[in-house]
Design an enzyme around this catalytic site. Structure first.
Site, PDB file in Angstrom:
ATOM      1  N   ARG A  85      36.301 -92.569  21.710  1.00  0.00           N
ATOM      2  CA  ARG A  85      34.866 -92.822  21.822  1.00  0.00           C
ATOM      3  C   ARG A  85      34.297 -92.617  23.238  1.00  0.00           C
ATOM      4  O   ARG A  85      33.225 -92.030  23.375  1.00  0.00           O
ATOM      5  CB  ARG A  85      34.509 -94.213  21.291  1.00  0.00           C
ATOM      6  CG  ARG A  85      34.834 -94.396  19.809  1.00  0.00           C
ATOM      7  CD  ARG A  85      34.319 -95.696  19.228  1.00  0.00           C
ATOM      8  NE  ARG A  85      32.885 -95.715  19.125  1.00  0.00           N
ATOM      9  CZ  ARG A  85      32.056 -96.266  19.998  1.00  0.00           C
ATOM     10  NH1 ARG A  85      32.540 -96.922  21.032  1.00  0.00           N
ATOM     11  NH2 ARG A  85      30.772 -96.199  19.845  1.00  0.00           N
ATOM     12  N   GLU A 112      27.974-100.841   3.656  1.00  0.00           N
ATOM     13  CA  GLU A 112      29.236-100.139   3.947  1.00  0.00           C
ATOM     14  C   GLU A 112      29.558-100.317   5.412  1.00  0.00           C
ATOM     15  O   GLU A 112      29.691 -99.359   6.149  1.00  0.00           O
ATOM     16  CB  GLU A 112      29.088 -98.632   3.699  1.00  0.00           C
ATOM     17  CG  GLU A 112      28.759 -98.233   2.310  1.00  0.00           C
ATOM     18  CD  GLU A 112      28.354 -96.756   2.223  1.00  0.00           C
ATOM     19  OE1 GLU A 112      28.345 -96.252   1.103  1.00  0.00           O
ATOM     20  OE2 GLU A 112      28.056 -96.136   3.255  1.00  0.00           O
ATOM     21  N   CYS A 141      44.968 -82.925  29.331  1.00  0.00           N
ATOM     22  CA  CYS A 141      44.471 -81.898  30.236  1.00  0.00           C
ATOM     23  C   CYS A 141      43.012 -81.611  29.895  1.00  0.00           C
ATOM     24  O   CYS A 141      42.637 -80.494  29.507  1.00  0.00           O
ATOM     25  CB  CYS A 141      45.311 -80.643  30.105  1.00  0.00           C
ATOM     26  SG  CYS A 141      47.027 -80.957  30.498  1.00  0.00           S
ATOM     27  N   GLU A 142      42.226 -82.638  29.975  1.00  0.00           N
ATOM     28  CA  GLU A 142      40.788 -82.575  29.694  1.00  0.00           C
ATOM     29  C   GLU A 142      40.167 -83.576  30.640  1.00  0.00           C
ATOM     30  O   GLU A 142      40.556 -84.748  30.633  1.00  0.00           O
ATOM     31  CB  GLU A 142      40.500 -83.044  28.259  1.00  0.00           C
ATOM     32  CG  GLU A 142      40.783 -82.044  27.174  1.00  0.00           C
ATOM     33  CD  GLU A 142      39.856 -80.846  27.216  1.00  0.00           C
ATOM     34  OE1 GLU A 142      38.685 -80.997  27.628  1.00  0.00           O
ATOM     35  OE2 GLU A 142      40.324 -79.762  26.855  1.00  0.00           O
ATOM     36  N   GLY A 163      31.525-100.906   8.679  1.00  0.00           N
ATOM     37  CA  GLY A 163      32.885-100.671   9.168  1.00  0.00           C
ATOM     38  C   GLY A 163      33.044-101.285  10.547  1.00  0.00           C
ATOM     39  O   GLY A 163      33.745-102.276  10.754  1.00  0.00           O
ATOM     40  N   ARG A 164      32.310-100.710  11.484  1.00  0.00           N
ATOM     41  CA  ARG A 164      32.393-101.125  12.888  1.00  0.00           C
ATOM     42  C   ARG A 164      32.232-102.635  13.071  1.00  0.00           C
ATOM     43  O   ARG A 164      33.010-103.275  13.787  1.00  0.00           O
ATOM     44  CB  ARG A 164      31.278-100.408  13.661  1.00  0.00           C
ATOM     45  CG  ARG A 164      31.331-100.589  15.156  1.00  0.00           C
ATOM     46  CD  ARG A 164      30.053-100.046  15.815  1.00  0.00           C
ATOM     47  NE  ARG A 164      29.665 -98.750  15.294  1.00  0.00           N
ATOM     48  CZ  ARG A 164      30.125 -97.586  15.750  1.00  0.00           C
ATOM     49  NH1 ARG A 164      30.960 -97.561  16.750  1.00  0.00           N
ATOM     50  NH2 ARG A 164      29.733 -96.446  15.212  1.00  0.00           N
ATOM     51  N   GLY A 210      26.456 -99.115   9.961  1.00  0.00           N
ATOM     52  CA  GLY A 210      25.580 -98.966  11.108  1.00  0.00           C
ATOM     53  C   GLY A 210      25.270-100.227  11.887  1.00  0.00           C
ATOM     54  O   GLY A 210      24.547-100.174  12.873  1.00  0.00           O
ATOM     55  N   TYR A 225      31.461 -89.803  23.084  1.00  0.00           N
ATOM     56  CA  TYR A 225      30.039 -90.164  23.180  1.00  0.00           C
ATOM     57  C   TYR A 225      29.685 -90.784  24.530  1.00  0.00           C
ATOM     58  O   TYR A 225      28.598 -91.334  24.670  1.00  0.00           O
ATOM     59  CB  TYR A 225      29.654 -91.250  22.160  1.00  0.00           C
ATOM     60  CG  TYR A 225      30.145 -91.172  20.755  1.00  0.00           C
ATOM     61  CD1 TYR A 225      29.700 -90.173  19.888  1.00  0.00           C
ATOM     62  CD2 TYR A 225      31.011 -92.153  20.251  1.00  0.00           C
ATOM     63  CE1 TYR A 225      30.123 -90.163  18.566  1.00  0.00           C
ATOM     64  CE2 TYR A 225      31.427 -92.143  18.936  1.00  0.00           C
ATOM     65  CZ  TYR A 225      30.974 -91.135  18.098  1.00  0.00           C
ATOM     66  OH  TYR A 225      31.372 -91.137  16.799  1.00  0.00           O
TER      67      TYR A 225
HETATM   68  C1  PLP Z   1      30.517 -94.126   9.110  1.00  0.00           C
HETATM   69  C2  PLP Z   1      29.899 -94.576   7.868  1.00  0.00           C
HETATM   70  C3  PLP Z   1      29.858 -95.940   7.561  1.00  0.00           C
HETATM   71  C4  PLP Z   1      30.336 -97.001   8.497  1.00  0.00           C
HETATM   72  O1  PLP Z   1      29.593 -97.048   9.647  1.00  0.00           O
HETATM   73  P1  PLP Z   1      29.847 -98.215  10.721  1.00  0.00           P
HETATM   74  O2  PLP Z   1      29.072 -97.752  11.902  1.00  0.00           O
HETATM   75  O3  PLP Z   1      31.304 -98.243  10.957  1.00  0.00           O
HETATM   76  O4  PLP Z   1      29.344 -99.462  10.119  1.00  0.00           O
HETATM   77  C5  PLP Z   1      29.332 -96.307   6.346  1.00  0.00           C
HETATM   78  N1  PLP Z   1      28.869 -95.392   5.476  1.00  0.00           N
HETATM   79  C6  PLP Z   1      28.897 -94.076   5.739  1.00  0.00           C
HETATM   80  C7  PLP Z   1      28.392 -93.129   4.728  1.00  0.00           C
HETATM   81  C8  PLP Z   1      29.410 -93.626   6.943  1.00  0.00           C
HETATM   82  O5  PLP Z   1      29.431 -92.311   7.205  1.00  0.00           O
END
Ligand code: PLP
Length: 422
Positions: free
Chosen positions: A310, A272, A341-342, A274-275, A230, A314
């Site tokens: 994205r 966790e 075609c969207e 990611g982004r 997040g 969103y």
């Molecule tokens: C999507 C997700 C993440 C990663 O979120 P980011 O926005 O990419 O940091 C981590 N944990 C869970 C459970 C997720 O669903």
């Protein structure tokens, strides 16, 4: 303010395109490594800090291998993600299965790999025990409900399908403990793409208080709290990146205030993310195929929302630059479109950009997470290649572009030259 950059100059990019035609995604290895190191450093005060890279953000084992080399683990939500982590030699407690609505075979594979399992519901205790048995380390995902405000991507916690409510959470630890589980963690992810540093500190405070409460109510000393992903990224040049040092220090303060006095001093901090790890260090590179002037001025690319969903999904902003025109005046207004075609297949709407010509190379920034990964095949559009710009400056193909053979591979139609081999 965040300056939007691209790691290759025009001549270098043209060399790459000679070998790998557009569209493609390209990732910057060096920047990803430096970024991970920054995250680890921000939490170097913690007795143990773990980052489980959210595989869904960029599910490529070549990228996961970089994560592993930098000391990160993998956060998985499917069998495919478990297998990708396994390919990258990430195993055991370096894998966190944080899935929801989880099928039995996914639990089974996670158990085989020795992963930590993070349960999304109290009812999953029975399901897990019956179908796969308990893991060495079990965790529960907490949904704190209305005590945390949401945002557009993740919504309000009480509307979110994830996690256990407060009373269920305490009960779940008691049940699992009674059934013989000895090692536990706690997970919570209530924010997504969040740029306010204090939001993470507030989440940590909530988690730490909950960890203390769990200890008092059940006698369980958690091994870790997992703050989830997040961490947002500055998609817009006017945004500022999350100050990881500030977040690390802020969480440290709360840790000293809540965790240490409660006698839980060994508690590890996990994330966790990611982004925030790969997002700013991946770009979608496309070529302009058409310019169309009707009610608006449309620039049509050789990519589409199958390559980056994205903006359509969103309404997300992704910064766009035109190669060779980075410093030119943005005195034209365009819709930048793909070929689906969207009508929502637009990377940008009413965007001020320099004058664009057919054949120009277009860079879509911050596509390194939830970019290629969200690709799909609607309209028979094929997913692009993924390239890795290595630390030594060479470019490696880490996933080839899909072909029609790939697209037709699952058909079973008599006489079709692609018919499945029996
Ligand atoms: C999507 C997700 C993440 C990663 O979120 P980011 O926005 O990419 O940091 C981590 N944990 C869970 C459970 C997720 O669903």
């Amino acid at each position: 303010m965040t300056k939007k950059t691209f790691p290759l100059n025009q001549a270098q990019l043209e060399e790459v395109i000679k070998k790998y035609p557009t569209p493609f995604h390209i990732y910057d290895e060096k920047a990803i490594r430096e970024n991970l190191r920054r995250l680890f450093k921000a939490f170097s005060w913690a007795p143990s800090f773990r980052e489980y890279f959210a595989v869904k953000a960029a599910p490529n084992p070549a990228l996961l291998k970089i994560m592993k080399e930098e000391g990160a683990g993998a956060d998985c939500s499917s069998i495919a993600e478990l297998e990708l982590s396994h390919m990258a030699n990430i195993g055991g407690e370096k894998i966190m299965l944080t899935s929801n609505d989880t099928p039995a075979d996914e639990f089974q594979r996670a158990i085989e790999l020795g992963a930590i399992i993070n349960l999304d519901d109290i009812s999953h205790i029975d399901y897990l025990e019956k179908n796969a048995g308990f893991p060495e380390v079990l965790s529960f995902r907490y949904n704190p409900g209305a005590c945390i405000a949401g945002n557009d991507i993740i919504g309000r916690p009480e509307e979110a399908k994830y996690g256990l409510m407060h009373d269920q959470l305490l009960q779940a630890y008691k049940i699992a403990k009674d059934r013989g589980v000895k090692r536990f963690g706690l997970h919570c992810m209530v924010i997504s793409n969040e740029l306010h540093s204090d939001a993470f500190i507030n989440t940590a405070r909530l988690m730490f208080n909950t960890a203390v409460e769990i200890y008092k109510e059940t006698g369980i000393k958690l091994e870790f709290v997992n703050l989830g992903g997040g961490i947002g990224i500055p998609y817009h040049p006017e945004d500022n990146a999350v100050d990881l040092e500030y977040v690390g220090e802020g969480i440290h303060k709360v840790y000293k205030e809540i965790i240490e006095p409660a006698g839980l001093g060994g508690l590890a901090i996990a994330m966790e993310s990611g982004r925030a790890i790969t997002g700013p260090y991946g770009w979608l590179v496309s070529t302009v195929l058409h310019e169309k002037k009707t009610y608006k001025d449309y620039i049509g690319l050789d990519s589409c929302m199958a390559n980056l969903m994205r903006p359509a999904l969103y309404g997300a902003y992704h910064h766009i630059t035109v190669v060779g025109k980075e410093d030119a005046i943005c005195d034209h207004v365009y819709d930048i479109t793909g070929s689906l075609c969207e009508n929502n297949d637009k990377f940008a709407i009413d965007r001020w950009l320099p004058e664009i010509s057919i054949g120009d190379r277009i860079i879509i920034h911050d596509a390194g997470a939830h970019g290629h990964a969200m690709g799909f095949n609607y309209n028979g559009k094929l997913r692009s290649a993924e390239l890795l710009l290595k630390e030594d400056g060479t470019v490696e193909l880490i996933r080839r572009a899909e072909t029609l053979d790939d697209y037709f591979a699952t058909l079973n139609f008599p006489g079709c030259r692609y018919q499945m081999k029996k």
